[in-house]
Enzyme design. Structure first.
Site, PDB file in Angstrom:
ATOM      1  N   MET A 109      22.242   2.311  11.998  1.00  0.00           N
ATOM      2  CA  MET A 109      24.110   2.633  10.227  1.00  0.00           C
ATOM      3  C   MET A 109      23.059   3.247   8.764  1.00  0.00           C
ATOM      4  SD  MET A 109      25.256  -1.446  10.702  1.00  0.00           S
ATOM      5  CE  MET A 109      23.538  -2.221  11.549  1.00  0.00           C
TER       6      MET A 109
ATOM      7  N   ASP B 170      35.555  -3.262  20.582  1.00  0.00           N
ATOM      8  CA  ASP B 170      35.522  -2.097  19.038  1.00  0.00           C
ATOM      9  C   ASP B 170      35.051  -0.832  19.542  1.00  0.00           C
ATOM     10  OD1 ASP B 170      32.327  -2.006  18.994  1.00  0.00           O
ATOM     11  OD2 ASP B 170      32.428  -3.793  18.040  1.00  0.00           O
TER      12      ASP B 170
ATOM     13  N   LYS C  49      36.208  -1.985  14.494  1.00  0.00           N
ATOM     14  CA  LYS C  49      35.470  -2.742  12.923  1.00  0.00           C
ATOM     15  C   LYS C  49      34.546  -1.540  12.426  1.00  0.00           C
ATOM     16  CE  LYS C  49      31.983  -5.819  13.859  1.00  0.00           C
ATOM     17  NZ  LYS C  49      31.312  -5.646  13.845  1.00  0.00           N
TER      18      LYS C  49
HETATM   19  N1  SAH Z   1      24.671  -3.138  18.950  1.00  0.00           N
HETATM   20  C1  SAH Z   1      24.251  -1.503  18.925  1.00  0.00           C
HETATM   21  C2  SAH Z   1      24.097  -1.101  17.325  1.00  0.00           C
HETATM   22  C3  SAH Z   1      25.539  -1.831  16.455  1.00  0.00           C
HETATM   23  S1  SAH Z   1      25.162  -1.380  15.202  1.00  0.00           S
HETATM   24  C4  SAH Z   1      23.121  -1.111  19.917  1.00  0.00           C
HETATM   25  O1  SAH Z   1      22.270  -1.817  20.145  1.00  0.00           O
HETATM   26  O2  SAH Z   1      23.461   0.267  19.637  1.00  0.00           O
HETATM   27  C5  SAH Z   1      25.757   0.525  14.867  1.00  0.00           C
HETATM   28  C6  SAH Z   1      24.532   1.776  14.769  1.00  0.00           C
HETATM   29  O3  SAH Z   1      24.197   1.545  16.314  1.00  0.00           O
HETATM   30  C7  SAH Z   1      25.614   3.081  14.134  1.00  0.00           C
HETATM   31  O4  SAH Z   1      25.886   3.086  12.654  1.00  0.00           O
HETATM   32  C8  SAH Z   1      24.723   3.263  14.762  1.00  0.00           C
HETATM   33  O5  SAH Z   1      22.792   3.562  13.833  1.00  0.00           O
HETATM   34  C9  SAH Z   1      24.009   3.210  16.510  1.00  0.00           C
HETATM   35  N2  SAH Z   1      24.794   4.176  17.146  1.00  0.00           N
HETATM   36  C10 SAH Z   1      25.733   3.429  17.487  1.00  0.00           C
HETATM   37  N3  SAH Z   1      26.080   4.481  19.437  1.00  0.00           N
HETATM   38  C11 SAH Z   1      25.511   5.004  18.540  1.00  0.00           C
HETATM   39  C12 SAH Z   1      25.955   6.648  19.342  1.00  0.00           C
HETATM   40  N4  SAH Z   1      26.507   6.818  20.276  1.00  0.00           N
HETATM   41  N5  SAH Z   1      24.946   7.333  18.543  1.00  0.00           N
HETATM   42  C13 SAH Z   1      24.021   7.369  18.091  1.00  0.00           C
HETATM   43  N6  SAH Z   1      23.832   6.435  16.822  1.00  0.00           N
HETATM   44  C14 SAH Z   1      24.850   4.855  17.428  1.00  0.00           C
END
Ligand code: SAH
Length: 504
Positions: free
Chosen positions: A173, A36, A58
């Site tokens: 998020m 995704d 997504k």
């Molecule tokens: N499973 C993922 C989280 C999914 S929810 C994890 O463990 O990181 C998606 C959220 O993750 C985004 O809205 C943001 O808050 C965060 N996120 C994911 N990648 C990111 C990045 N490169 N930089 C900052 N926040 C990130």
């Protein structure tokens, strides 16, 4: 029928090389990869050429329909006997809706493994120096979602408790609801001047960090036009020592550098730029065309062991040559007692991948120096030398060696042909001043580039030009392009050193 299997793999926070060793390993075994938006497409480099790649974009705001579709595809592919990798951003089990996917797999009787990944909050801590825990000020951390299930009426977030939480609060998020989050916390008693920070695109070259007191953090993010994905950190952690931030101090941090080689060459070069904190933009200018099916080459191959020296002047020459050997069912033993010379470190390295240790590499990596220094290294009088090069290579090396009394055969193993890429984004980027450097690593990439992009587009923008060496610079000058820097050592690393030295 072979039984299918699903690996739910954490892709890590962004940078492709932050995936775990186990994650990269299972990617190599996949028949099908479902990934995704948050998983870096650069991770597909680990995937076998024959694997099916399914991209599921997504996005926030889309309902559970997309998730249902993902679940369906997962179960379908695995039930068809495939080894499926479901690549998920960060760690699969942190706000990753993994339970829903597992339920579907269990229902379908499909076995699975979960491979953890570095979750965004943890990466934020390393890549911005905002320490989520500290024995002085934070003995606990909580991860909170800024976006609960759509349609859910009662919230799981107890704002009163959260406002009293004495450690570090991390929101995933949380961009869309930042304003109300800050308000809820303050209304429930969190001091308005509690330190807060937003870290967007963590681990990527466009990482952004904004720090402000809780009451002003939303306003500050709007002002600085911060876009998701981003992590929100609230608590004393957000005021960590600014000197802990090593990432944005990387020499090429925040600089966009266009790489203009063939596809594999661009990937190699891009990885080097990422390691220096820069943002590589790949623009394919040339394609390598294999010429080893020529009679000339096949005849040469039968007598290659009779040469005193075989000379390679590029990594592409080495790869093309050994690919041809392999497809003819031969190997490095064709060299017999012939000695092998390489133009530079990278070419020698490529040779060593095929079991050949170069007998000679000049101190300066140009064709001219290779010729001159080989003469100094050994007596070439009446020696038989074979050059295995690009069809476009100049005659200079041949003339230098022949001048020293050698009998030189020159055989083209490949040529570079111009590629046709989508160039609108590049012209636009140059026009907007969003691109800092154009890099050129060979005269053919100069030609391939300017066949696609007008020289006036380059000359009228603020973009700077960097060249790997004198022959490439010459070609740029012939086209009227300013060469701002030229590598001292004529390698890709030398090219990046020169860009670093030129400064902002
Ligand atoms: N499973 C993922 C989280 C999914 S929810 C994890 O463990 O990181 C998606 C959220 O993750 C985004 O809205 C943001 O808050 C965060 N996120 C994911 N990648 C990111 C990045 N490169 N930089 C900052 N926040 C990130």
């Amino acid at each position: 029928m072979k039984k299918g299997f699903v690996y739910l793999v954490g892709a890590g926070p962004g940078r492709a090389d932050l995936i775990t060793v186990r994650g990269a390993e299972v990617l190599k075994t996949a028949d099908c990869v479902i990934y995704d938006k948050l998983a870096n497409p650069a991770l597909l480099q680990f995937v076998s050429k024959n694997a099916e790649i399914i991209h599921v974009p997504k996005r926030i705001g889309e309902g559970s329909c997309t998730q249902d579709e993902i679940n369906k595809v997962l179960a379908e592919k695995a039930s068809a006997g495939k080894t499926v990798v479901r690549l998920k951003g960060g760690d699969p089990c942190i706000f990753g809706r993994v339970a829903e996917e597992l339920a579907v797999l269990i229902e379908a009787g499909v076995d699975f493994e979960i491979v953890p990944g570095v979750t965004a909050a943890v990466a934020v801590s390393s890549y911005s120096g905002i320490m989520l825990t500290d024995r002085e000020y934070s003995s606990q951390v909580t991860f909170v979602t800024g976006r609960e299930s759509p349609g859910k009426t009662d919230t799981n977030i107890d704002w009163e408790v959260l406002a009293k939480f004495p450690g570090t609060i991390v929101f995933y998020m949380g961009m869309g609801t930042l304003d109300s989050t800050a308000r809820q916390l303050i209304d429930n008693g969190k001091p308005a001047d509690t330190p807060a920070a937003i870290i967007a695109n963590t681990t990527f070259p466009n990482q952004r960090v904004v720090r402000a007191p809780l009451e002003r953090i939303n306003e500050e993010c709007e002002k600085q036009k911060i876009k998701p994905p981003a992590i929100v950190v609230i608590g004393a952690a957000a005021a960590s020592d600014i000197r802990f931030d090593w990432f944005t101090k990387r020499p090429l941090f925040g600089r966009s550098v266009v790489v203009t080689r063939d596809i594999p060459g661009n990937a190699d070069f891009a990885a080097k730029i990422v390691r220096r904190g820069g943002n590589p933009l790949k623009f394919e200018t040339i394609r390598i065309k294999d010429l080893t099916d020529s009679n000339d080459f096949l005849r040469t191959l039968t007598k290659i062991g009779q040469y005193d020296w075989v000379v390679f002047t590029s990594g592409n020459g080495v790869t093309t040559f050994f690919d041809a050997l392999k497809s003819l069912g031969k190997d490095a033993r064709v060299f017999g007692s012939a000695k092998v010379a390489a133009i530079g470190g990278r070419t020698a390295e490529r040779l060593s991948e095929f079991g050949i240790k170069a007998d000679f590499v000049p101190g300066v990596f140009t064709s001219r120096e290779l010729g001159k220094q080989l003469i100094g290294f050994t007596n070439l009088q009446n020696k038989k030398i074979l050059l295995l090069r690009s069809k476009l290579a100049s005659n200079e090396l041949l003339e230098i060696l022949a001048g020293a009394g050698a009998q030189v055969d020159n055989v083209a193993v490949y040529t570079a042909i111009a590629a046709k890429s989508d160039s609108a984004w590049l012209v636009e980027g140059i026009g907007e001043g969003a691109i800092d450097w154009l890099t050129f690593a060979s005269p053919s990439s100069v030609d391939g580039f300017f066949e696609q992009i007008g020289s006036e587009a380059v000359n009228s923008g603020n973009v700077r030009g960097a060249s790997i060496g004198p022959v490439t610079s010459e070609r740029l000058k012939e086209l009227g392009i300013t060469v701002d820097v030229m590598a001292k050592e004529h390698t890709l690393d030398g090219l990046l050193d020169a860009i670093e030295e030129a400064g902002k």
